[in-house]
Design an enzyme around this catalytic site. Structure first.
Site, PDB file in Angstrom:
ATOM      1  N   ALA A 194       0.865  -1.171   0.000  1.00 30.53           N
ATOM      2  CA  ALA A 194       0.000   0.000   0.000  1.00 30.53           C
ATOM      3  C   ALA A 194       0.907   1.227   0.000  1.00 30.53           C
ATOM      4  O   ALA A 194       2.061   1.153   0.441  1.00 30.53           O
ATOM      5  CB  ALA A 194      -0.894  -0.029   1.231  1.00 30.53           C
ATOM      6  N   GLY A 196       0.760  -5.074   1.018  1.00 27.19           N
ATOM      7  CA  GLY A 196      -0.449  -5.161   0.194  1.00 27.19           C
ATOM      8  C   GLY A 196      -0.202  -5.834  -1.148  1.00 27.19           C
ATOM      9  O   GLY A 196      -1.128  -6.389  -1.742  1.00 27.19           O
ATOM     10  N   GLU A 251      -0.345  -9.461  -0.414  1.00 22.67           N
ATOM     11  CA  GLU A 251      -1.758  -9.762  -0.132  1.00 22.67           C
ATOM     12  C   GLU A 251      -2.568  -9.792  -1.431  1.00 22.67           C
ATOM     13  O   GLU A 251      -3.465 -10.610  -1.587  1.00 22.67           O
ATOM     14  CB  GLU A 251      -2.321  -8.720   0.841  1.00 22.67           C
ATOM     15  CG  GLU A 251      -1.711  -8.884   2.229  1.00 22.67           C
ATOM     16  CD  GLU A 251      -1.982  -7.697   3.151  1.00 22.67           C
ATOM     17  OE1 GLU A 251      -1.761  -6.550   2.710  1.00 22.67           O
ATOM     18  OE2 GLU A 251      -2.405  -7.919   4.291  1.00 22.67           O
ATOM     19  N   GLU A 290       4.772  -5.216   7.437  1.00 19.42           N
ATOM     20  CA  GLU A 290       3.977  -4.200   8.142  1.00 19.42           C
ATOM     21  C   GLU A 290       4.403  -3.941   9.582  1.00 19.42           C
ATOM     22  O   GLU A 290       4.369  -2.802  10.045  1.00 19.42           O
ATOM     23  CB  GLU A 290       2.485  -4.596   8.126  1.00 19.42           C
ATOM     24  CG  GLU A 290       1.817  -4.407   6.782  1.00 19.42           C
ATOM     25  CD  GLU A 290       1.935  -5.614   5.872  1.00 19.42           C
ATOM     26  OE1 GLU A 290       2.769  -6.506   6.148  1.00 19.42           O
ATOM     27  OE2 GLU A 290       1.202  -5.668   4.867  1.00 19.42           O
TER      28      GLU A 290
HETATM   29  N1  DAK Z   1       4.613   3.156  -0.855  1.00 17.57           N
HETATM   30  C1  DAK Z   1       4.967   4.297  -1.453  1.00 17.57           C
HETATM   31  N2  DAK Z   1       6.095   4.462  -2.141  1.00 17.57           N
HETATM   32  C2  DAK Z   1       6.908   3.396  -2.228  1.00 17.57           C
HETATM   33  C3  DAK Z   1       6.603   2.149  -1.631  1.00 17.57           C
HETATM   34  C4  DAK Z   1       5.375   2.043  -0.914  1.00 17.57           C
HETATM   35  N3  DAK Z   1       4.966   0.910  -0.370  1.00 17.57           N
HETATM   36  N4  DAK Z   1       7.621   1.296  -1.894  1.00 17.57           N
HETATM   37  C5  DAK Z   1       8.515   1.986  -2.633  1.00 17.57           C
HETATM   38  N5  DAK Z   1       8.100   3.231  -2.836  1.00 17.57           N
HETATM   39  C6  DAK Z   1       8.790   4.300  -3.563  1.00 17.57           C
HETATM   40  C7  DAK Z   1       9.974   4.818  -2.791  1.00 17.57           C
HETATM   41  O1  DAK Z   1       9.561   5.766  -1.829  1.00 17.57           O
HETATM   42  C8  DAK Z   1      10.814   5.426  -3.894  1.00 17.57           C
HETATM   43  O2  DAK Z   1      10.269   6.687  -4.234  1.00 17.57           O
HETATM   44  P1  DAK Z   1      11.220   7.966  -4.532  1.00 17.57           P
HETATM   45  O3  DAK Z   1      12.048   8.134  -3.304  1.00 17.57           O
HETATM   46  O4  DAK Z   1      12.030   7.547  -5.734  1.00 17.57           O
HETATM   47  O5  DAK Z   1      10.250   9.086  -4.811  1.00 17.57           O
HETATM   48  C9  DAK Z   1      10.547   4.495  -5.065  1.00 17.57           C
HETATM   49  O6  DAK Z   1       9.349   3.792  -4.757  1.00 17.57           O
HETATM   50  C10 DAK Z   1      11.665   3.475  -5.244  1.00 17.57           C
HETATM   51  O7  DAK Z   1      11.859   2.827  -4.010  1.00 17.57           O
HETATM   52  P2  DAK Z   1      13.314   2.632  -3.364  1.00 17.57           P
HETATM   53  O8  DAK Z   1      14.206   3.757  -3.744  1.00 17.57           O
HETATM   54  O9  DAK Z   1      13.100   2.371  -1.904  1.00 17.57           O
HETATM   55  O10 DAK Z   1      13.785   1.325  -4.124  1.00 17.57           O
HETATM   56  P3  DAK Z   1      14.790   0.225  -3.592  1.00 17.57           P
HETATM   57  O11 DAK Z   1      15.064  -0.646  -4.761  1.00 17.57           O
HETATM   58  O12 DAK Z   1      15.948   0.859  -2.878  1.00 17.57           O
HETATM   59  O13 DAK Z   1      13.977  -0.605  -2.488  1.00 17.57           O
HETATM   60  C11 DAK Z   1      12.034  -1.803  -1.620  1.00 17.57           C
HETATM   61  C12 DAK Z   1      12.881  -1.395  -2.877  1.00 17.57           C
HETATM   62  C13 DAK Z   1      10.793  -2.498  -2.110  1.00 17.57           C
HETATM   63  C14 DAK Z   1      12.857  -2.768  -0.762  1.00 17.57           C
HETATM   64  C15 DAK Z   1      11.705  -0.504  -0.800  1.00 17.57           C
HETATM   65  O14 DAK Z   1      11.152   0.466  -1.696  1.00 17.57           O
HETATM   66  C16 DAK Z   1      10.731  -0.752   0.298  1.00 17.57           C
HETATM   67  O15 DAK Z   1      11.088  -1.281   1.357  1.00 17.57           O
HETATM   68  N6  DAK Z   1       9.460  -0.313   0.099  1.00 17.57           N
HETATM   69  C17 DAK Z   1       8.463  -0.388   1.103  1.00 17.57           C
HETATM   70  C18 DAK Z   1       7.929  -1.802   1.125  1.00 17.57           C
HETATM   71  C19 DAK Z   1       6.891  -1.959   2.219  1.00 17.57           C
HETATM   72  O16 DAK Z   1       7.133  -1.697   3.392  1.00 17.57           O
HETATM   73  N7  DAK Z   1       5.703  -2.372   1.794  1.00 17.57           N
HETATM   74  C20 DAK Z   1       4.610  -2.562   2.670  1.00 17.57           C
HETATM   75  C21 DAK Z   1       3.847  -1.301   2.724  1.00 17.57           C
HETATM   76  S1  DAK Z   1       2.664  -1.375   4.011  1.00 17.57           S
HETATM   77  C22 DAK Z   1      -4.477  -1.187   5.448  1.00 17.57           C
HETATM   78  C23 DAK Z   1      -4.459  -2.298   4.722  1.00 17.57           C
HETATM   79  C24 DAK Z   1      -3.308  -2.687   4.139  1.00 17.57           C
HETATM   80  C25 DAK Z   1      -2.178  -1.957   4.310  1.00 17.57           C
HETATM   81  C26 DAK Z   1      -2.228  -0.847   5.040  1.00 17.57           C
HETATM   82  C27 DAK Z   1      -3.363  -0.441   5.613  1.00 17.57           C
HETATM   83  N8  DAK Z   1      -5.696  -0.771   6.102  1.00 17.57           N
HETATM   84  C28 DAK Z   1      -6.540  -1.889   6.504  1.00 17.57           C
HETATM   85  C29 DAK Z   1      -5.875   0.544   6.414  1.00 17.57           C
HETATM   86  C30 DAK Z   1      -0.981  -2.375   3.697  1.00 17.57           C
HETATM   87  C31 DAK Z   1       0.177  -1.922   4.112  1.00 17.57           C
HETATM   88  C32 DAK Z   1       1.364  -2.089   3.320  1.00 17.57           C
HETATM   89  O17 DAK Z   1       1.367  -2.648   2.261  1.00 17.57           O
END
Ligand code: DAK
Length: 259
Positions: free
Chosen positions: A65, A110, A113, A133
């Site tokens: 997400a 997400g 998921e 998460e």
């Molecule tokens: N959201 C927004 N932007 C994201 C992102 C994300 N999940 N993942 C990556 N990006 C963006 C980065 O901010 C970066 O943007 P700029 O800085 O270039 O503007 C760009 O994508 C490239 O990312 P990186 O520079 O970080 O790329 P790397 O190759 O170095 O790293 C990575 C890749 C996938 C390891 C890293 O980007 C990363 O750790 N990303 C976050 C992954 C993550 O934590 N995903 C889970 C998100 S939480 C809900 C229901 C569901 C959810 C939430 C609430 N409710 C019931 C309310 C779900 C939650 C999630 O999914």
């Protein structure tokens, strides 16, 4: 209809949907989820689509997400976002037509998921899976606690969710999270081959089978077998069953009308 964040390609009864926000690693924001919601309604009604394939543009399938959008949400907005996500993911799961995820890269939070809401997951060898998460101070929110444990068992699901570890495609295959791993170059071709194979079968039977598996897995064995008995019986009211069995006895390929 045109979509800003999704590339939609339809051919040979297959609808391929590519997430197209590569700069944000295809993170799911409200706009993407709303587009997906509309597209799924369109696909359900589209008689020319038998199988759906999801994949991602760039190096991610879906990296979760959108954290940027989520970080400032208040309780009401968070709840609205959750309701939208759950609605869309459940729509994928309950779509009559089979859905295959061709996981080309990161499938995190997400994104993992979303892949788990699909019926079948094929991973490219560079794909990565995880539920990170708890590292963000939240629980998985789009069904991860439930779908991951159903797919890989509660012990492995707890390990992955509690540690927030990212695992390789090979590890994901070992624990049963993905059906198979193929080379990156072959990912779309292999996925399309499988989709094509499914698309040549009797679609009423394919859809009944999906329905029986989905409903049966949530209930006790006797109720589940009743679901199978009823759907099996209903096949005998279809032209496909007549044609399928006739073609077998006549030693020719069945020509299904999908009704
Ligand atoms: N959201 C927004 N932007 C994201 C992102 C994300 N999940 N993942 C990556 N990006 C963006 C980065 O901010 C970066 O943007 P700029 O800085 O270039 O503007 C760009 O994508 C490239 O990312 P990186 O520079 O970080 O790329 P790397 O190759 O170095 O790293 C990575 C890749 C996938 C390891 C890293 O980007 C990363 O750790 N990303 C976050 C992954 C993550 O934590 N995903 C889970 C998100 S939480 C809900 C229901 C569901 C959810 C939430 C609430 N409710 C019931 C309310 C779900 C939650 C999630 O999914």
């Amino acid at each position: 209809m045109d979509y800003k964040n999704l590339i939609v390609e339809k051919s040979d009864k297959i609808c391929k949907i590519s997430f197209n926000r590569p700069k944000a690693l295809n993170a799911l924001n409200t706009e993407v989820l709303e587009e997906l919601d509309k597209l799924l309604d369109e696909i359900e009604k589209d008689d020319e689509t038998f199988v759906v394939v999801f994949t991602g543009e760039g190096k991610a399938f879906v990296a979760g997400a959108d954290i940027g959008e989520m970080k400032d949400k208040n309780l009401i907005e968070g709840k609205k976002f959750a309701q939208l996500g759950h609605k869309v993911f459940r729509k994928i799961e309950l779509l009559e037509k089979p859905v295959i995820a061709a996981v080309n890269g990161y499938a995190l939070g997400g994104g993992c998921e979303l892949a788990m809401s699909c019926d079948i997951r094929i991973a490219g060898e560079k794909a990565k899976f995880g539920q990170p998460e708890v590292g963000l101070g939240i629980t998985p929110g789009f069904g991860g606690t439930q779908r991951l444990s159903r797919l890989v068992g509660s012990a492995k699901a707890k390990e992955l969710i509690f540690t927030a570890d990212t695992i390789s495609a090979q590890e994901a295959e070992k624990i049963g999270l993905v059906n198979k791993v193929v080379s990156q170059e072959e990912l779309i071709r292999e996925t399309m081959n499988m989709a094509n194979k499914i698309a040549t079968k009797g679609q009423v039977a394919v859809r009944f089978s999906k329905n029986a598996i989905n409903r049966g897995i949530e209930t006790d064995i006797d109720t589940a077998l009743d679901i199978e008995i009823n759907l099996f019986g209903m096949c005998f009211a279809t032209e496909d069953q007549k044609e399928g069995m006739k073609a077998f006895t006549e030693k020719r390929k069945a020509e299904f009308k999908n009704k």
